[in-house]
Design a protein around this motif. Structure first.
Motif, PDB file in Angstrom:
ATOM      1  N   LYS A  87       6.965 -90.790 -79.310  1.00  0.00           N
ATOM      2  CA  LYS A  87       8.128 -90.785 -80.203  1.00  0.00           C
ATOM      3  C   LYS A  87       8.805 -89.422 -80.288  1.00  0.00           C
ATOM      4  O   LYS A  87       9.861 -89.281 -80.902  1.00  0.00           O
ATOM      5  CB  LYS A  87       7.705 -91.169 -81.624  1.00  0.00           C
ATOM      6  N   THR A  88       8.235 -88.419 -79.673  1.00  0.00           N
ATOM      7  CA  THR A  88       8.721 -87.049 -79.816  1.00  0.00           C
ATOM      8  C   THR A  88      10.078 -86.850 -79.156  1.00  0.00           C
ATOM      9  O   THR A  88      10.252 -87.121 -77.966  1.00  0.00           O
ATOM     10  CB  THR A  88       7.702 -86.059 -79.198  1.00  0.00           C
ATOM     11  N   ARG A  89      11.012 -86.352 -79.948  1.00  0.00           N
ATOM     12  CA  ARG A  89      12.329 -85.964 -79.423  1.00  0.00           C
ATOM     13  C   ARG A  89      12.246 -84.488 -79.061  1.00  0.00           C
ATOM     14  O   ARG A  89      12.200 -83.636 -79.930  1.00  0.00           O
ATOM     15  CB  ARG A  89      13.409 -86.207 -80.470  1.00  0.00           C
ATOM     16  N   SER A 143      19.641 -84.744 -77.779  1.00  0.00           N
ATOM     17  CA  SER A 143      19.485 -86.096 -77.247  1.00  0.00           C
ATOM     18  C   SER A 143      18.565 -86.927 -78.140  1.00  0.00           C
ATOM     19  O   SER A 143      17.639 -86.411 -78.756  1.00  0.00           O
ATOM     20  CB  SER A 143      18.895 -86.012 -75.833  1.00  0.00           C
ATOM     21  N   ASN A 144      18.814 -88.235 -78.161  1.00  0.00           N
ATOM     22  CA  ASN A 144      17.927 -89.143 -78.880  1.00  0.00           C
ATOM     23  C   ASN A 144      16.863 -89.748 -77.956  1.00  0.00           C
ATOM     24  O   ASN A 144      16.135 -90.641 -78.351  1.00  0.00           O
ATOM     25  CB  ASN A 144      18.728 -90.256 -79.567  1.00  0.00           C
ATOM     26  N   LEU A 145      16.757 -89.229 -76.732  1.00  0.00           N
ATOM     27  CA  LEU A 145      15.786 -89.769 -75.779  1.00  0.00           C
ATOM     28  C   LEU A 145      14.357 -89.416 -76.144  1.00  0.00           C
ATOM     29  O   LEU A 145      14.047 -88.276 -76.484  1.00  0.00           O
ATOM     30  CB  LEU A 145      16.063 -89.252 -74.366  1.00  0.00           C
ATOM     31  N   THR A 146      13.502 -90.416 -76.053  1.00  0.00           N
ATOM     32  CA  THR A 146      12.054 -90.255 -76.174  1.00  0.00           C
ATOM     33  C   THR A 146      11.432 -91.166 -75.125  1.00  0.00           C
ATOM     34  O   THR A 146      12.080 -92.093 -74.625  1.00  0.00           O
ATOM     35  CB  THR A 146      11.539 -90.692 -77.563  1.00  0.00           C
ATOM     36  N   GLY A 180      11.478 -94.566 -76.576  1.00  0.00           N
ATOM     37  CA  GLY A 180      12.827 -95.110 -76.495  1.00  0.00           C
ATOM     38  C   GLY A 180      13.150 -95.625 -75.105  1.00  0.00           C
ATOM     39  O   GLY A 180      13.792 -96.667 -74.955  1.00  0.00           O
ATOM     40  N   PHE A 235      16.867 -96.942 -78.720  1.00  0.00           N
ATOM     41  CA  PHE A 235      16.504 -95.526 -78.716  1.00  0.00           C
ATOM     42  C   PHE A 235      16.301 -94.965 -80.124  1.00  0.00           C
ATOM     43  O   PHE A 235      15.627 -93.955 -80.295  1.00  0.00           O
ATOM     44  CB  PHE A 235      17.582 -94.693 -78.009  1.00  0.00           C
ATOM     45  N   ASN A 236      16.907 -95.596 -81.110  1.00  0.00           N
ATOM     46  CA  ASN A 236      16.826 -95.099 -82.481  1.00  0.00           C
ATOM     47  C   ASN A 236      15.779 -95.859 -83.285  1.00  0.00           C
ATOM     48  O   ASN A 236      15.213 -96.840 -82.813  1.00  0.00           O
ATOM     49  CB  ASN A 236      18.201 -95.186 -83.143  1.00  0.00           C
ATOM     50  N   GLU A 245      11.069 -93.331 -85.360  1.00  0.00           N
ATOM     51  CA  GLU A 245      10.112 -92.746 -86.313  1.00  0.00           C
ATOM     52  C   GLU A 245       9.188 -93.798 -86.921  1.00  0.00           C
ATOM     53  O   GLU A 245       8.014 -93.524 -87.165  1.00  0.00           O
ATOM     54  CB  GLU A 245      10.867 -92.007 -87.443  1.00  0.00           C
ATOM     55  N   LEU A 274      11.055 -85.370 -70.033  1.00  0.00           N
ATOM     56  CA  LEU A 274      10.489 -85.509 -71.380  1.00  0.00           C
ATOM     57  C   LEU A 274       8.984 -85.244 -71.363  1.00  0.00           C
ATOM     58  O   LEU A 274       8.461 -84.525 -72.216  1.00  0.00           O
ATOM     59  CB  LEU A 274      10.780 -86.902 -71.933  1.00  0.00           C
TER      60      LEU A 274
END
Length: 175
Positions: A47-49, A54-57, A60, A96-97, A100, A165
């Motif tokens: 889950k780490t951004r 960017s919102n990529l994980t 995601g 992607f969102n 958490e 990532l």
């Protein structure tokens, strides 16, 4: 107990084979590569951004590819009446969102399940089979061959993201 993504042995595509088996083998290799980039990481690490812009994980990306697999193979190619995995009503990037509060083990299992369903949905379709996209504004004809090639492109792009990532999370690199 903390869930950790399992280790994966990537299946190498054979050097010789008919077109269908080659396309499927390269797709499986790319699917395995995404899982390989996640292997050994906890749900929290997935889950780490790591990029502030960017919102990529990694999680995601798994969620996104679950949706992409379903959309192209089951909905479009096989014409199955299946909805989206995620609710895009208020968030076009829902896959992607909301990371958490996501359950990484559940999303990982759902990805694997979706791959099995996608493979089964097109198993008996010829590469030459044609179909229209389920969205009425998209009027082009697609072939199953095109879908396989598009999925290879989709995975290649996102596996590049996954590589970056993963390196930012724990320094692990690889091919």
């Amino acid at each position: 107990m903390t869930w950790t993504a399992p280790d994966i042995d990537r299946r190498e595509p054979p050097l010789i084979g008919d077109e269908r088996s080659q396309l499927r083998a390269f797709l499986d290799y790319h699917r395995d590569t995404l899982l390989w980039k996640c292997s050994g990481l906890t749900g929290e690490q997935l889950k780490t951004r790591v990029l502030p812009t960017s919102n990529l994980t990694l999680l995601g990306l798994l969620r996104h590819m679950t949706e992409v697999e379903r959309g192209w193979f089951r909905k479009t190619a096989a014409g199955k009446d299946v909805g989206h995995v995620f609710d895009y009503t208020e968030d076009i990037d829902a896959d992607f969102n909301g990371i958490e509060t996501a359950d990484a083990a559940h999303d990982y299992a759902r990805y694997l399940d979706e791959i099995g369903k996608c493979d089964a949905a097109v198993r008996d379709l010829a590469l030459e089979a044609t179909f229209r996209h389920p969205y009425p504004e998209r009027t082009e004809l697609y072939s199953l061959r095109w879908v396989y090639l598009h999925m290879l492109e989709e995975y290649a792009r996102h596996n590049g993201h996954a590589d970056l990532l993963r390196e930012a999370i724990d320094g692990k690199t690889g091919e």
